[in-house]
Scaffold this active site. Structure first.
Site, PDB file in Angstrom:
ATOM      1  N   LYS A  27      55.204 -40.463 -22.874  1.00 36.57           N
ATOM      2  CA  LYS A  27      54.157 -40.158 -23.871  1.00 36.57           C
ATOM      3  C   LYS A  27      54.621 -39.003 -24.775  1.00 36.57           C
ATOM      4  CE  LYS A  27      50.570 -41.779 -24.288  1.00 36.57           C
ATOM      5  NZ  LYS A  27      50.082 -42.980 -25.009  1.00 36.57           N
ATOM      6  N   THR A  34      48.051 -37.911 -24.437  1.00 36.47           N
ATOM      7  CA  THR A  34      47.489 -37.352 -23.209  1.00 36.47           C
ATOM      8  C   THR A  34      47.776 -35.855 -23.093  1.00 36.47           C
ATOM      9  OG1 THR A  34      47.749 -37.407 -20.808  1.00 36.47           O
ATOM     10  CG2 THR A  34      49.624 -38.137 -22.077  1.00 36.47           C
ATOM     11  N   ASP A  35      46.968 -35.164 -22.286  1.00 34.51           N
ATOM     12  CA  ASP A  35      47.245 -33.747 -22.010  1.00 34.51           C
ATOM     13  C   ASP A  35      48.432 -33.580 -21.057  1.00 34.51           C
ATOM     14  OD1 ASP A  35      46.044 -34.687 -19.670  1.00 34.51           O
ATOM     15  OD2 ASP A  35      44.473 -33.151 -19.595  1.00 34.51           O
ATOM     16  N   GLU A  36      48.871 -34.689 -20.415  1.00 37.24           N
ATOM     17  CA  GLU A  36      49.959 -34.566 -19.432  1.00 37.24           C
ATOM     18  C   GLU A  36      51.273 -34.158 -20.071  1.00 37.24           C
ATOM     19  OE1 GLU A  36      50.287 -37.314 -16.295  1.00 37.24           O
ATOM     20  OE2 GLU A  36      48.128 -37.616 -16.154  1.00 37.24           O
ATOM     21  N   TYR A  77      55.871 -41.028 -16.764  1.00 34.05           N
ATOM     22  CA  TYR A  77      54.775 -41.376 -17.696  1.00 34.05           C
ATOM     23  C   TYR A  77      54.613 -40.289 -18.757  1.00 34.05           C
ATOM     24  CZ  TYR A  77      49.983 -41.411 -19.499  1.00 34.05           C
ATOM     25  OH  TYR A  77      48.888 -41.348 -20.327  1.00 34.05           O
TER      26      TYR A  77
END
Ligand code: NAD
Ligand code: DAU
Length: 359
Positions: free
Chosen positions: A159, A130-132, A155
């Site tokens: 990741k 993810t970009d998060e 989260y």
């Protein structure tokens, strides 16, 4: 003929990917491994029949004996790892499951691939991320593949940890791995806890539309089919050990997005007599929007620079937001049984916990 293990293949993006790959590569064998948590739904894959081309296995990516058996018996040569706990709000309510699946689960899967791929020549391990992991942007700039990791939610931290493990397995053991970091997806089969399906379903039902904080947070939205095509592209042509950013070049403020969803639903329903009888409402659904207490640690802006995907692999999104959101709204209108079964079950407990004291 590839033997592709798709973990988390009964979830939102995983099931879209399995259906996309089934249509595009009829001779590949696809083995879906999914724990069927609250987010996994076999209904998403009901069009597929078990046989030479497809097998569903209910199980956990933390189960190393199960993984060893699958690698050996099925001769897995390709892994696409979607399996994860994926919802930021749930990671704030209870982070443990995120560490167990996203960190330990990815580690267990990497170990299984390392152990079972003695000659890794023609193998591929694609980790979907993810970009998060990059944290939050100010008003300007984009996330590139060299942006330092700065995860802000449990989260995102889980990741980020998994991405680092994948990187380490490539550098240390030569595992043929590649990682993709994608922006926010939307489309069919997305679980109703996420912004877009939650707003579509609540707007249809005439329920409140809870916008966190001031509604000015920005996300970069990508139609899920474009993400599936990007993963397919990286699987076949991506360079091992690399990471690839995937995004929609489509930044939107949450409040603008929710207003847009309301406008389209108002328009769709007023043009269709049977739908306006099924979902009666007076005035515009924009009147249902209300601001609620913000998400703790809420990242302000995400925006992906996907020029590496474009220049190196020739991929670009095919859907703009207008075409993607209309398809998505139509899918939720055409498939009420799918979301009614979810929203009438244990999801209600989550909804009460998440939104009960926010208003
Ligand atoms: P999802 O929550 O809809 O699906 C996750 C799937 O994984 C479910 O089917 C669930 O049953 C399964 N699963 C969970 N724990 C498991 C375990 N221990 N073993 C086996 N299966 C397990 O998630 P999604 O939105 O489809 O996201 C898929 C992946 O893509 C995730 O890794 C997520 O981090 C990543 N991602 C999502 C987005 C997005 O916008 N949704 C964007 C970028 C990246
Ligand atoms: O950026 C990629 C990520 O996108 C993925 O890695 C995650 O798995 C996926 O869930 C998504 O994370 P977000 O937190 O950005 O998505 P979500 O749909 O939960 O929220 C989108 C934005 O809308 C965010 O700014 C919070 C806000 N929001 C969300 C909900 C559910 C609201 O204002 N109201 C809501 O009820």
């Amino acid at each position: 003929m590839r033997k592709i293990l798709v973990t988390g293949g009964a979830g939102f993006i995983g099931s879209n990917f399995v259906l996309y790959m089934r249509g595009r590569y009829p001779s590949d064998r696809i083995i879906v491994l999914d724990k069927l948590t609250y987010a996994g739904n076999l209904e998403n894959l009901k069009s597929l029949a078990s046989g030479p081309g497809y097998l569903f296995v209910k199980g956990d990516i933390n189960d190393s004996a199960l993984l060893d058996g699958l690698f050996e018996k099925e001769g897995i040569d390709t892994v696409v790892n979607f399996a994860a706990e994926s919802h930021v709000d749930r990671s704030i309510l209870g982070p443990k499951a995120f560490i167990e699946t996203n960190v330990l689960g990815t580690f267990t899967l990497l170990e299984a691939a390392r152990k079972n791929w003695s000659a890794p020549g023609d193998k591929r391990f694609l980790h979907v991320s993810t970009d998060e992991v990059y944290g939050s942007l100010g008003d300007k700039g984009f996330f590139t593949e060299s942006t330092p990791y700065s995860p802000n939610s449990p989260y995102a931290a889980s990741k980020a940890s998994s991405d680092h493990l994948v990187r380490a397995y490539f550098h240390t053991y030569g595992l043929p791995a590649v990682t993709t970091n994608c922006s926010n997806n939307y489309g069919p089969y997305q679980f109703p806890e996420k912004l877009i399906p939650l707003m579509i379903i609540n707007a249809l039902k005439g329920k409140g539309l809870p916008v966190y904080g001031d509604g000015q947070n920005v996300r970069d939205w990508l139609y899920v089919e474009d993400h599936c095509r990007a993963i397919d592209t990286v699987l076949s042509r991506g360079r091992l050990g690399e990471t690839y950013n995937i995004g929609g070049r489509n930044e939107m403020k949450n409040l603008d997005l929710v207003n847009e969803v309301c406008s389209i639903i108002d328009e769709r329903l007023s043009a269709d007599k049977s739908l306006s009888v099924k979902y009666p409402f007076k005035g515009s659904r924009k009147g249902l929007i209300h601001f609620v207490k913000d998400r703790p640690g809420h990242d302000r802006r995400y925006a992906i620079d996907c020029s590496k995907m474009e220049k190196e692999l020739g991929w670009r999104p095919e859907h703009d937001f207008n075409s993607g959101i209309r398809k998505t709204i139509d899918w939720y209108i055409d498939n009420p049984g799918w979301w009614e079964r979810i929203t009438s079950g244990e999801y209600r407990d989550y909804y009460d916990l998440q939104y009960g004291d926010r208003i």
